[in-house]
Structures are given as structure tokens and as C-alpha cells.
Design a protein around this motif. Structure first.
Motif, PDB file in Angstrom:
ATOM      1  N   SER A  28      80.065  24.443 -10.007  1.00 55.69           N
ATOM      2  CA  SER A  28      80.348  25.106 -11.278  1.00 55.69           C
ATOM      3  C   SER A  28      79.100  25.855 -11.724  1.00 55.69           C
ATOM      4  N   MET A  29      79.231  26.647 -12.768  1.00 55.19           N
ATOM      5  CA  MET A  29      78.082  27.369 -13.302  1.00 55.19           C
ATOM      6  C   MET A  29      77.019  26.386 -13.791  1.00 55.19           C
ATOM      7  N   GLU A  30      77.454  25.312 -14.423  1.00 55.46           N
ATOM      8  CA  GLU A  30      76.513  24.294 -14.915  1.00 55.46           C
ATOM      9  C   GLU A  30      75.740  23.674 -13.743  1.00 55.46           C
ATOM     10  N   ARG A  31      76.432  23.393 -12.660  1.00 57.04           N
ATOM     11  CA  ARG A  31      75.801  22.802 -11.481  1.00 57.04           C
ATOM     12  C   ARG A  31      74.787  23.765 -10.862  1.00 57.04           C
ATOM     13  N   ALA A  32      75.142  25.054 -10.838  1.00 58.81           N
ATOM     14  CA  ALA A  32      74.234  26.062 -10.301  1.00 58.81           C
ATOM     15  C   ALA A  32      72.961  26.147 -11.146  1.00 58.81           C
ATOM     16  N   VAL A  33      73.106  26.086 -12.457  1.00 59.31           N
ATOM     17  CA  VAL A  33      71.944  26.124 -13.354  1.00 59.31           C
ATOM     18  C   VAL A  33      71.071  24.896 -13.132  1.00 59.31           C
ATOM     19  N   GLN A  34      71.684  23.729 -12.971  1.00 64.02           N
ATOM     20  CA  GLN A  34      70.922  22.505 -12.700  1.00 64.02           C
ATOM     21  C   GLN A  34      70.117  22.641 -11.400  1.00 64.02           C
ATOM     22  N   ALA A  35      70.736  23.217 -10.392  1.00 67.46           N
ATOM     23  CA  ALA A  35      70.050  23.388  -9.106  1.00 67.46           C
ATOM     24  C   ALA A  35      68.867  24.339  -9.240  1.00 67.46           C
ATOM     25  N   VAL A  36      69.051  25.411  -9.997  1.00 70.94           N
ATOM     26  CA  VAL A  36      67.954  26.366 -10.198  1.00 70.94           C
ATOM     27  C   VAL A  36      66.806  25.689 -10.936  1.00 70.94           C
ATOM     28  N   LEU A  37      67.118  24.933 -11.972  1.00 74.47           N
ATOM     29  CA  LEU A  37      66.069  24.237 -12.727  1.00 74.47           C
ATOM     30  C   LEU A  37      65.364  23.184 -11.867  1.00 74.47           C
ATOM     31  N   ALA A  38      66.130  22.468 -11.060  1.00 79.20           N
ATOM     32  CA  ALA A  38      65.535  21.465 -10.171  1.00 79.20           C
ATOM     33  C   ALA A  38      64.620  22.138  -9.142  1.00 79.20           C
ATOM     34  N   THR A  39      65.069  23.244  -8.594  1.00 80.06           N
ATOM     35  CA  THR A  39      64.267  23.981  -7.622  1.00 80.06           C
ATOM     36  C   THR A  39      62.986  24.492  -8.261  1.00 80.06           C
ATOM     37  N   ARG A  40      63.107  25.003  -9.470  1.00 78.82           N
ATOM     38  CA  ARG A  40      61.929  25.500 -10.187  1.00 78.82           C
ATOM     39  C   ARG A  40      60.919  24.387 -10.443  1.00 78.82           C
ATOM     40  N   ALA A  41      61.425  23.167 -10.627  1.00 79.31           N
ATOM     41  CA  ALA A  41      60.552  22.009 -10.855  1.00 79.31           C
ATOM     42  C   ALA A  41      59.992  21.446  -9.553  1.00 79.31           C
ATOM     43  N   GLY A  42      60.349  22.068  -8.423  1.00 78.37           N
ATOM     44  CA  GLY A  42      59.806  21.638  -7.140  1.00 78.37           C
ATOM     45  C   GLY A  42      60.665  20.638  -6.393  1.00 78.37           C
ATOM     46  N   HIS A  43      61.914  20.461  -6.801  1.00 79.69           N
ATOM     47  CA  HIS A  43      62.809  19.510  -6.153  1.00 79.69           C
ATOM     48  C   HIS A  43      63.799  20.235  -5.253  1.00 79.69           C
ATOM     49  N   ALA A  44      64.203  19.587  -4.192  1.00 77.81           N
ATOM     50  CA  ALA A  44      65.239  20.122  -3.312  1.00 77.81           C
ATOM     51  C   ALA A  44      66.593  19.665  -3.829  1.00 77.81           C
ATOM     52  N   ASP A  45      67.610  20.458  -3.573  1.00 76.14           N
ATOM     53  CA  ASP A  45      68.960  20.118  -4.000  1.00 76.14           C
ATOM     54  C   ASP A  45      69.912  20.434  -2.857  1.00 76.14           C
ATOM     55  N   LEU A  46      70.156  19.428  -2.017  1.00 77.45           N
ATOM     56  CA  LEU A  46      71.020  19.597  -0.861  1.00 77.45           C
ATOM     57  C   LEU A  46      72.094  18.515  -0.857  1.00 77.45           C
ATOM     58  N   PRO A  47      73.352  18.874  -0.568  1.00 77.73           N
ATOM     59  CA  PRO A  47      74.407  17.861  -0.465  1.00 77.73           C
ATOM     60  C   PRO A  47      74.114  16.899   0.693  1.00 77.73           C
ATOM     61  N   GLN A  48      74.612  15.690   0.583  1.00 78.56           N
ATOM     62  CA  GLN A  48      74.375  14.669   1.614  1.00 78.56           C
ATOM     63  C   GLN A  48      74.837  15.140   2.992  1.00 78.56           C
ATOM     64  N   ALA A  49      75.952  15.821   3.062  1.00 75.23           N
ATOM     65  CA  ALA A  49      76.454  16.293   4.355  1.00 75.23           C
ATOM     66  C   ALA A  49      75.485  17.293   4.976  1.00 75.23           C
ATOM     67  N   VAL A  50      74.877  18.136   4.160  1.00 74.33           N
ATOM     68  CA  VAL A  50      73.910  19.116   4.650  1.00 74.33           C
ATOM     69  C   VAL A  50      72.651  18.405   5.121  1.00 74.33           C
ATOM     70  N   ILE A  51      72.210  17.412   4.364  1.00 72.35           N
ATOM     71  CA  ILE A  51      71.022  16.640   4.756  1.00 72.35           C
ATOM     72  C   ILE A  51      71.282  15.941   6.092  1.00 72.35           C
ATOM     73  N   LYS A  52      72.477  15.359   6.240  1.00 71.49           N
ATOM     74  CA  LYS A  52      72.824  14.687   7.496  1.00 71.49           C
ATOM     75  C   LYS A  52      72.804  15.681   8.655  1.00 71.49           C
ATOM     76  N   ASP A  53      73.397  16.870   8.467  1.00 71.29           N
ATOM     77  CA  ASP A  53      73.384  17.886   9.511  1.00 71.29           C
ATOM     78  C   ASP A  53      71.962  18.316   9.854  1.00 71.29           C
ATOM     79  N   LEU A  54      71.137  18.456   8.832  1.00 72.19           N
ATOM     80  CA  LEU A  54      69.748  18.854   9.050  1.00 72.19           C
ATOM     81  C   LEU A  54      68.998  17.802   9.859  1.00 72.19           C
ATOM     82  N   ILE A  55      69.175  16.552   9.510  1.00 69.90           N
ATOM     83  CA  ILE A  55      68.518  15.465  10.238  1.00 69.90           C
ATOM     84  C   ILE A  55      68.977  15.456  11.695  1.00 69.90           C
ATOM     85  N   GLU A  56      70.267  15.617  11.928  1.00 69.93           N
ATOM     86  CA  GLU A  56      70.788  15.647  13.298  1.00 69.93           C
ATOM     87  C   GLU A  56      70.221  16.832  14.075  1.00 69.93           C
ATOM     88  N   GLN A  57      70.124  17.990  13.423  1.00 69.24           N
ATOM     89  CA  GLN A  57      69.569  19.171  14.082  1.00 69.24           C
ATOM     90  C   GLN A  57      68.107  18.943  14.451  1.00 69.24           C
TER      91      GLN A  57
END
Length: 135
Positions: A28-57
Motif C-alpha cells: 500500500s502507499m503507507e507501506r511504501a512510505v514506511q519502507a522509504v523512511l526505514a531505508t533513509r534511516a539505514g535499514h533494509a526492508d526485504l520480504p522473507q521470501a526475498v531474503i530466503k532467495d538471496l541467501i540461497e543465491q
């Protein structure tokens, strides 16, 4: 934000600075804003499935070559990406399509690399990369 992302593209995007990924259907728009703010604060915002794929890769790419620095083999990330796809048996046009480059760019990458490293052909380049532990 995208509908999906392949493992290869995910690793490439992260190596170029991606820190957040939001699946479009669940965002949602609210979720997108949260992700932008988290990123600006230096935090990563990745879904668990993406993190799992990244670890496997990362696991499949590192295997027995943990600790190998690709630069020590004289190859850059773009050359390694191309050689990985050559090693999988993809044609020049398939590699170009997968990496979003032109066929001429793929040919230029392969040519400049083989000349620079004194290699004879694509097979020799793949063998070189495998021995160096980067493919």
C-alpha cells in the motif's frame, strides 16, 4: 517496487545498492512510505521470501570459493555475470536479454576480457573463471 524479481537480478541489484524491495501486489502507499523512511534511516526492508532467495543465491554462488575476491582474478562483476551465463550454456542473445544489454555489448565484454587476460575463447574464459573460483 515490482511484481517479482529473479535471484540473479536481486543479487545484481543489491550489489548496486538495493536495500529495500516491496512486492507490488501487497504494498500500500503507507507501506511504501514506511519502507522509504526505514531505508533513509539505514535499514533494509526485504520480504522473507526475498531474503530466503538471496541467501540461497549467495550459498550457490559461493560454494567452495568462500573468501575469493573476484578482483583478484582480474574480472569485474559484469564480466562474472556474463561468464556465469556462458557457463550455463546461454547464447549471446539470451545473455543480452537476461542482463538487459545489447548483443554487441555482450560480445564487447567477452572480447575485451579475453584479450586483456590472454584467453583464447569463451570456453577458455569460463575455465579461467572456474579455476579462479568466481563462477
Amino acid at each position: 517496487m515490482a511484481d517479482s524479481i529473479s535471484r540473479t537480478h536481486l543479487v545484481r541489484a543489491i550489489s548496486r545498492g538495493l536495500v529495500s524491495f516491496l512486492p507490488r501486489p501487497q504494498t500500500s502507499m503507507e507501506r511504501a512510505v514506511q519502507a522509504v523512511l526505514a531505508t533513509r534511516a539505514g535499514h533494509a526492508d526485504l520480504p522473507q521470501a526475498v531474503i530466503k532467495d538471496l541467501i540461497e543465491q549467495i550459498k550457490s554462488n559461493n560454494g567452495a570459493r568462500t573468501g575469493t575476491d573476484p578482483r583478484s582474478a582480474g574480472l569485474n562483476l559484469r564480466e562474472i555475470n556474463v561468464l556465469s551465463l556462458v557457463a550455463e550454456g546461454l547464447s549471446t542473445s539470451e545473455i543480452a536479454q537476461q542482463l538487459n544489454y545489447s548483443e554487441k555489448t555482450i560480445k564487447n565484454i567477452l572480447h575485451s576480457m579475453t584479450v586483456r587476460l590472454g584467453l583464447r575463447n569463451r570456453a577458455h574464459a569460463v575455465a579461467y573463471a572456474v579455476r579462479a573460483g568466481v563462477v
